[in-house]
Each structure stands twice: as C-alpha cells, then as structure tokens.
Design a protein around this motif. Structure first.
Motif, PDB file in Angstrom:
ATOM      1  N   VAL A  59     -16.314  44.528  32.407  1.00 38.01           N
ATOM      2  CA  VAL A  59     -16.772  43.412  33.226  1.00 38.01           C
ATOM      3  C   VAL A  59     -17.971  42.777  32.540  1.00 38.01           C
ATOM      4  CG1 VAL A  59     -17.697  42.691  35.453  1.00 38.01           C
ATOM      5  CG2 VAL A  59     -15.999  44.528  35.357  1.00 38.01           C
ATOM      6  N   VAL A  60     -17.981  41.466  32.487  1.00 31.36           N
ATOM      7  CA  VAL A  60     -19.155  40.713  32.023  1.00 31.36           C
ATOM      8  C   VAL A  60     -19.901  40.236  33.264  1.00 31.36           C
ATOM      9  CG1 VAL A  60     -19.959  38.666  30.814  1.00 31.36           C
ATOM     10  CG2 VAL A  60     -18.088  40.021  29.861  1.00 31.36           C
ATOM     11  N   ILE A  61     -21.207  40.487  33.301  1.00 35.17           N
ATOM     12  CA  ILE A  61     -22.013  40.172  34.481  1.00 35.17           C
ATOM     13  C   ILE A  61     -23.154  39.235  34.086  1.00 35.17           C
ATOM     14  CG2 ILE A  61     -23.465  41.096  36.326  1.00 35.17           C
ATOM     15  CD1 ILE A  61     -21.966  43.748  36.039  1.00 35.17           C
ATOM     16  N   ASN A  62     -23.157  38.061  34.700  1.00 38.69           N
ATOM     17  CA  ASN A  62     -24.260  37.109  34.546  1.00 38.69           C
ATOM     18  C   ASN A  62     -24.620  36.611  35.944  1.00 38.69           C
ATOM     19  OD1 ASN A  62     -24.698  36.716  31.543  1.00 38.69           O
ATOM     20  ND2 ASN A  62     -22.505  36.291  31.661  1.00 38.69           N
ATOM     21  N   THR A  63     -25.520  37.311  36.611  1.00 36.77           N
ATOM     22  CA  THR A  63     -25.893  36.944  37.966  1.00 36.77           C
ATOM     23  C   THR A  63     -26.735  35.667  37.962  1.00 36.77           C
ATOM     24  OG1 THR A  63     -27.934  38.239  37.903  1.00 36.77           O
ATOM     25  CG2 THR A  63     -25.932  39.379  38.647  1.00 36.77           C
ATOM     26  N   PRO A  64     -26.709  34.905  39.066  1.00 37.05           N
ATOM     27  CA  PRO A  64     -27.554  33.704  39.126  1.00 37.05           C
ATOM     28  C   PRO A  64     -29.014  33.993  38.821  1.00 37.05           C
ATOM     29  CG  PRO A  64     -25.968  33.672  40.906  1.00 37.05           C
ATOM     30  CD  PRO A  64     -25.822  35.013  40.240  1.00 37.05           C
ATOM     31  N   ARG A  65     -29.548  35.113  39.309  1.00 37.95           N
ATOM     32  CA  ARG A  65     -30.940  35.457  39.037  1.00 37.95           C
ATOM     33  C   ARG A  65     -31.188  35.598  37.547  1.00 37.95           C
ATOM     34  NH1 ARG A  65     -33.328  40.031  37.367  1.00 37.95           N
ATOM     35  NH2 ARG A  65     -35.548  40.346  37.864  1.00 37.95           N
ATOM     36  N   ASN A  66     -30.341  36.360  36.866  1.00 34.46           N
ATOM     37  CA  ASN A  66     -30.553  36.604  35.445  1.00 34.46           C
ATOM     38  C   ASN A  66     -30.359  35.342  34.614  1.00 34.46           C
ATOM     39  OD1 ASN A  66     -31.065  39.224  36.122  1.00 34.46           O
ATOM     40  ND2 ASN A  66     -29.268  40.097  35.104  1.00 34.46           N
ATOM     41  N   VAL A  67     -29.360  34.539  34.975  1.00 35.75           N
ATOM     42  CA  VAL A  67     -29.144  33.285  34.248  1.00 35.75           C
ATOM     43  C   VAL A  67     -30.346  32.362  34.431  1.00 35.75           C
ATOM     44  CG1 VAL A  67     -27.672  31.250  34.007  1.00 35.75           C
ATOM     45  CG2 VAL A  67     -26.638  33.494  34.411  1.00 35.75           C
ATOM     46  N   LYS A  68     -30.909  32.331  35.629  1.00 36.12           N
ATOM     47  CA  LYS A  68     -32.080  31.496  35.894  1.00 36.12           C
ATOM     48  C   LYS A  68     -33.269  31.936  35.038  1.00 36.12           C
ATOM     49  CE  LYS A  68     -35.072  29.918  39.694  1.00 36.12           C
ATOM     50  NZ  LYS A  68     -36.326  30.581  39.335  1.00 36.12           N
ATOM     51  N   ILE A  69     -33.485  33.246  34.932  1.00 34.97           N
ATOM     52  CA  ILE A  69     -34.581  33.755  34.106  1.00 34.97           C
ATOM     53  C   ILE A  69     -34.383  33.335  32.648  1.00 34.97           C
ATOM     54  CG2 ILE A  69     -35.624  35.861  33.153  1.00 34.97           C
ATOM     55  CD1 ILE A  69     -35.069  37.165  35.912  1.00 34.97           C
ATOM     56  N   MET A  70     -33.168  33.509  32.141  1.00 36.12           N
ATOM     57  CA  MET A  70     -32.882  33.120  30.765  1.00 36.12           C
ATOM     58  C   MET A  70     -33.056  31.616  30.571  1.00 36.12           C
ATOM     59  SD  MET A  70     -29.559  35.596  30.210  1.00 36.12           S
ATOM     60  CE  MET A  70     -29.143  35.018  28.576  1.00 36.12           C
ATOM     61  N   ALA A  71     -32.574  30.831  31.540  1.00 34.49           N
ATOM     62  CA  ALA A  71     -32.674  29.375  31.433  1.00 34.49           C
ATOM     63  C   ALA A  71     -34.130  28.930  31.362  1.00 34.49           C
ATOM     64  CB  ALA A  71     -31.972  28.718  32.624  1.00 34.49           C
ATOM     65  N   GLU A  72     -34.989  29.568  32.148  1.00 37.70           N
ATOM     66  CA  GLU A  72     -36.401  29.189  32.152  1.00 37.70           C
ATOM     67  C   GLU A  72     -37.078  29.517  30.827  1.00 37.70           C
ATOM     68  OE1 GLU A  72     -37.770  31.290  35.573  1.00 37.70           O
ATOM     69  OE2 GLU A  72     -37.219  29.681  36.968  1.00 37.70           O
ATOM     70  N   ILE A  73     -36.741  30.674  30.246  1.00 33.64           N
ATOM     71  CA  ILE A  73     -37.323  31.043  28.955  1.00 33.64           C
ATOM     72  C   ILE A  73     -36.830  30.095  27.863  1.00 33.64           C
ATOM     73  CG2 ILE A  73     -37.433  32.845  27.187  1.00 33.64           C
ATOM     74  CD1 ILE A  73     -37.249  34.891  29.504  1.00 33.64           C
ATOM     75  N   ILE A  74     -35.548  29.770  27.901  1.00 32.11           N
ATOM     76  CA  ILE A  74     -34.976  28.838  26.928  1.00 32.11           C
ATOM     77  C   ILE A  74     -35.681  27.488  27.028  1.00 32.11           C
ATOM     78  CG2 ILE A  74     -32.889  27.527  26.356  1.00 32.11           C
ATOM     79  CD1 ILE A  74     -31.302  30.070  27.293  1.00 32.11           C
ATOM     80  N   ARG A  75     -35.834  26.984  28.248  1.00 35.05           N
ATOM     81  CA  ARG A  75     -36.495  25.690  28.460  1.00 35.05           C
ATOM     82  C   ARG A  75     -37.952  25.719  27.997  1.00 35.05           C
ATOM     83  NH1 ARG A  75     -37.262  25.083  34.348  1.00 35.05           N
ATOM     84  NH2 ARG A  75     -39.030  26.418  33.816  1.00 35.05           N
ATOM     85  N   ASP A  76     -38.653  26.785  28.341  1.00 37.37           N
ATOM     86  CA  ASP A  76     -40.075  26.869  28.002  1.00 37.37           C
ATOM     87  C   ASP A  76     -40.314  26.924  26.499  1.00 37.37           C
ATOM     88  OD1 ASP A  76     -40.599  26.813  30.692  1.00 37.37           O
ATOM     89  OD2 ASP A  76     -41.028  28.952  30.870  1.00 37.37           O
ATOM     90  N   ASN A  77     -39.288  27.290  25.738  1.00 35.81           N
ATOM     91  CA  ASN A  77     -39.426  27.351  24.289  1.00 35.81           C
ATOM     92  C   ASN A  77     -38.823  26.130  23.591  1.00 35.81           C
ATOM     93  OD1 ASN A  77     -40.603  30.090  23.200  1.00 35.81           O
ATOM     94  ND2 ASN A  77     -39.437  30.593  25.043  1.00 35.81           N
ATOM     95  N   GLY A  78     -38.499  25.106  24.379  1.00 39.79           N
ATOM     96  CA  GLY A  78     -38.046  23.849  23.802  1.00 39.79           C
ATOM     97  C   GLY A  78     -36.672  23.898  23.177  1.00 39.79           C
ATOM     98  N   VAL A  79     -35.818  24.817  23.640  1.00 40.48           N
ATOM     99  CA  VAL A  79     -34.470  24.986  23.097  1.00 40.48           C
ATOM    100  C   VAL A  79     -33.466  24.395  24.084  1.00 40.48           C
ATOM    101  CG1 VAL A  79     -32.760  26.656  22.272  1.00 40.48           C
ATOM    102  CG2 VAL A  79     -35.214  27.060  21.874  1.00 40.48           C
ATOM    103  N   LYS A  80     -32.445  23.732  23.587  1.00 39.55           N
ATOM    104  CA  LYS A  80     -31.409  23.168  24.461  1.00 39.55           C
ATOM    105  C   LYS A  80     -30.317  24.208  24.690  1.00 39.55           C
ATOM    106  CE  LYS A  80     -28.509  19.104  25.237  1.00 39.55           C
ATOM    107  NZ  LYS A  80     -29.319  18.565  26.342  1.00 39.55           N
ATOM    108  N   PRO A  81     -29.999  24.529  25.956  1.00 35.78           N
ATOM    109  CA  PRO A  81     -28.933  25.497  26.197  1.00 35.78           C
ATOM    110  C   PRO A  81     -27.561  24.842  26.142  1.00 35.78           C
ATOM    111  CG  PRO A  81     -29.885  24.821  28.284  1.00 35.78           C
ATOM    112  CD  PRO A  81     -30.667  24.114  27.196  1.00 35.78           C
ATOM    113  N   GLU A  82     -26.625  25.516  25.517  1.00 34.45           N
ATOM    114  CA  GLU A  82     -25.220  25.145  25.601  1.00 34.45           C
ATOM    115  C   GLU A  82     -24.618  26.022  26.690  1.00 34.45           C
ATOM    116  OE1 GLU A  82     -21.660  24.434  22.488  1.00 34.45           O
ATOM    117  OE2 GLU A  82     -22.329  26.506  22.656  1.00 34.45           O
TER     118      GLU A  82
END
Length: 292
Positions: A138-161
């Motif tokens: 099973v691959v697990i990407n919970t909304p909480r964890n995705v949100k944490i990753m998204a915020e770190i990605i954004r804060d470092n000026g990287v565009k998420p695909e």
C-alpha cells in the motif's frame, strides 16, 4: 505561437530493475549521463530518482542526489531538474500482525521525504497525492503528510509537480489548490497503468484531464507497453508528454531500448510526425512559471 510540448524524461525510477534491463542507470555518473542524453534528444525536464551505486536498489541518500545534480550541471546548466519525493510512503503489513510494518516498508516522516529538496532546491520536485494498493503493498500519502511536504516545498521556492494516480487524487489536489496549500497555476502528471489506479485508456486520461483546474499545465503518461500509446494520447488531449526507463525499457515490441536518449528521440519523433513542436527549456520555463 503554436502550442509547444514539453518532454520529460524519467530516467531510472524506483521500481524498474536491472533484471528488466541490464543498462538501467544506477550510479550517479550513469543517471547524470542519462539525463544529459535525454536533454540532447529533446527533453526539457529530467525526472530523477537515485539508486545505490553498488546494488542498484532505490535510495534516498541526499549525497547521491547532490552528486547527480553536480554532474549534470558541470555539462548542462539549462536542463530543468525534477527530483522525486515519492519514496518513503510504502507500507507492507506483516503476516503476523497487519498493524505492524513488515519487510519492504519504507514509511518515513514527511519532512524526511523532502529533505533533499530543501537542501538542493531544484526547480521542480514531485508531490504524490495517491493512497492506493500497489501490488501486495500500500502507498500512503495522507492529507496531513502531503500538506507538510507541500509547505516545505513552497518555502524553498520549488514548484511541485502534482502526481495524480486516480480521480480521488485529483479531487484532493484541487482542494489543496483552493486552500492555498499549493500555489497555482498547477503543474500535474496524470499517471496511468498502475494497477488499481487510472487505466491506460483514452477515456480514463480524457476524464482525468477534464477534472483538472483551468490553467493547469499537465503531462499524461502510461507505463509498460502502453508508454508510447499514452504518450500520444496525452498530446492529442492537449497535454505534455513523459517517457524514460522508469516507465518502459522497450523501444518497441521485444526490443530493449539503448537508453533514455533513444526513448526521448522516439517520443520527439512521434510528436513531430503528428505536427507538434517540442518546447525548449526556455519555453518550458515560461509555460510552467519558472524563473528564466
């Protein structure tokens, strides 16, 4: 100006093995050269996983990522680099107690999954929205964890695909965009052919593409024997395209590819024969809203 098509080359991936292709890139030198070969053949973006140089097994070693990027930049400063953040979300229940992780589990804190992105700061990195069966795992990407990753990605000026494997992933991604967890306009990939996700059919890709928010730049692709048919389907629907040894090791039926450069060249040939035009890295940056 006519619509230009961005080619992404996914050069090695996480699941392809050297049993499937003995020339699968694994060392930093091999992975970097594969990216350079793809760029020479027309790819504007290289999608990068790293491997243990000794075993060729998947790795998240930050030093390996740094070395691959360094080797690419020594020879090509223009190619857009897209580092994966997908590994670290796989759960394998043990036979004795399904609540306990068994061998093969890679679950790690979301902060660790984007640690290399925060250090290297590539132009793009992936952000997976899928929680799904994957074989017996099973691959697990919970909304909480995705949100944490998204915020770190954004804060470092990287565009998420945004990596989208099924319709529920698209709904979740649209919710993230509406809430401001991911800044628009979005860059998305529609992944078809992973069992129990979107199938490799024109109907599935067309439906998924219609669910995306207006203004989204998207890439559609398939895996295995459907890699090239779905590449063409994505182009016909107005999307960008992806190919590479992460998705297929064959150039044609029963014909192992010589490498990522050859796969990219074949993708370019398909698009140009259909009347399309390939985007340069500069044109890709403009379309994706990246710094020039």
């Amino acid at each position: 100006m006519a619509r230009k098509t961005i080619i992404t080359c996914a050069v090695t991936g996480n699941l392809t093995t050297r049993d499937q292709h003995p020339g699968l890139p694994a060392t930093p030198e091999e992975i970097a050269q594969a990216c350079l070969d793809a760029a020479d053949a027309g790819a504007a973006i290289a999608h990068i996983h790293v491997r243990d140089p000794e075993t060729a097994k998947p790795s998240m070693d930050i030093g390996l990522y740094e070395r691959v990027v360094e080797l690419i930049r020594e020879k090509n400063t223009d190619l857009i680099l897209n580092l994966t953040t997908g590994p670290g979300g796989r759960f394998v229940p043990s036979d004795e107690d399904p609540a306990v992780a068994g061998p093969g589990t890679t679950i790690m804190p979301p902060e660790k999954r984007v640690e290399h992105v925060a250090r290297i700061r590539p132009e793009i990195c992936t952000l997976d929205f899928n929680t799904m069966n994957s074989g017996a795992q099973v691959v697990i990407n919970t909304p909480r964890n995705v949100k944490i990753m998204a915020e770190i990605i954004r804060d470092n000026g990287v565009k998420p695909e945004l990596e989208l494997f099924d319709t529920g992933d698209i709904v979740m991604a649209n919710d993230f965009l509406a809430a401001g967890h991911v800044e628009g306009p979005a860059m998305c990939s529609l992944v078809t052919g992973v069992k129990y996700g979107l199938p490799c059919t024109p109907d599935a890709m067309a439906m998924a593409s219609r669910m995306l928010l207006a203004g989204t730049e998207w890439t559609g692709f398939g895996i295995g024997r459907f890699a090239f048919p779905m590449l063409v389907q994505s182009w016909l629907l107005g999307g960008h395209v992806r190919i590479g040894m992460e998705d297929t090791v064959y150039l044609g039926k029963g014909q192992l590819t010589a490498g990522n450069g050859e796969l990219t060249a074949r993708a370019r040939e398909f698009i140009e024969r259909l009347g399309g035009e390939i985007a340069t890295t500069g044109e890709a940056r403009q379309m994706l809203g990246l710094a020039q």
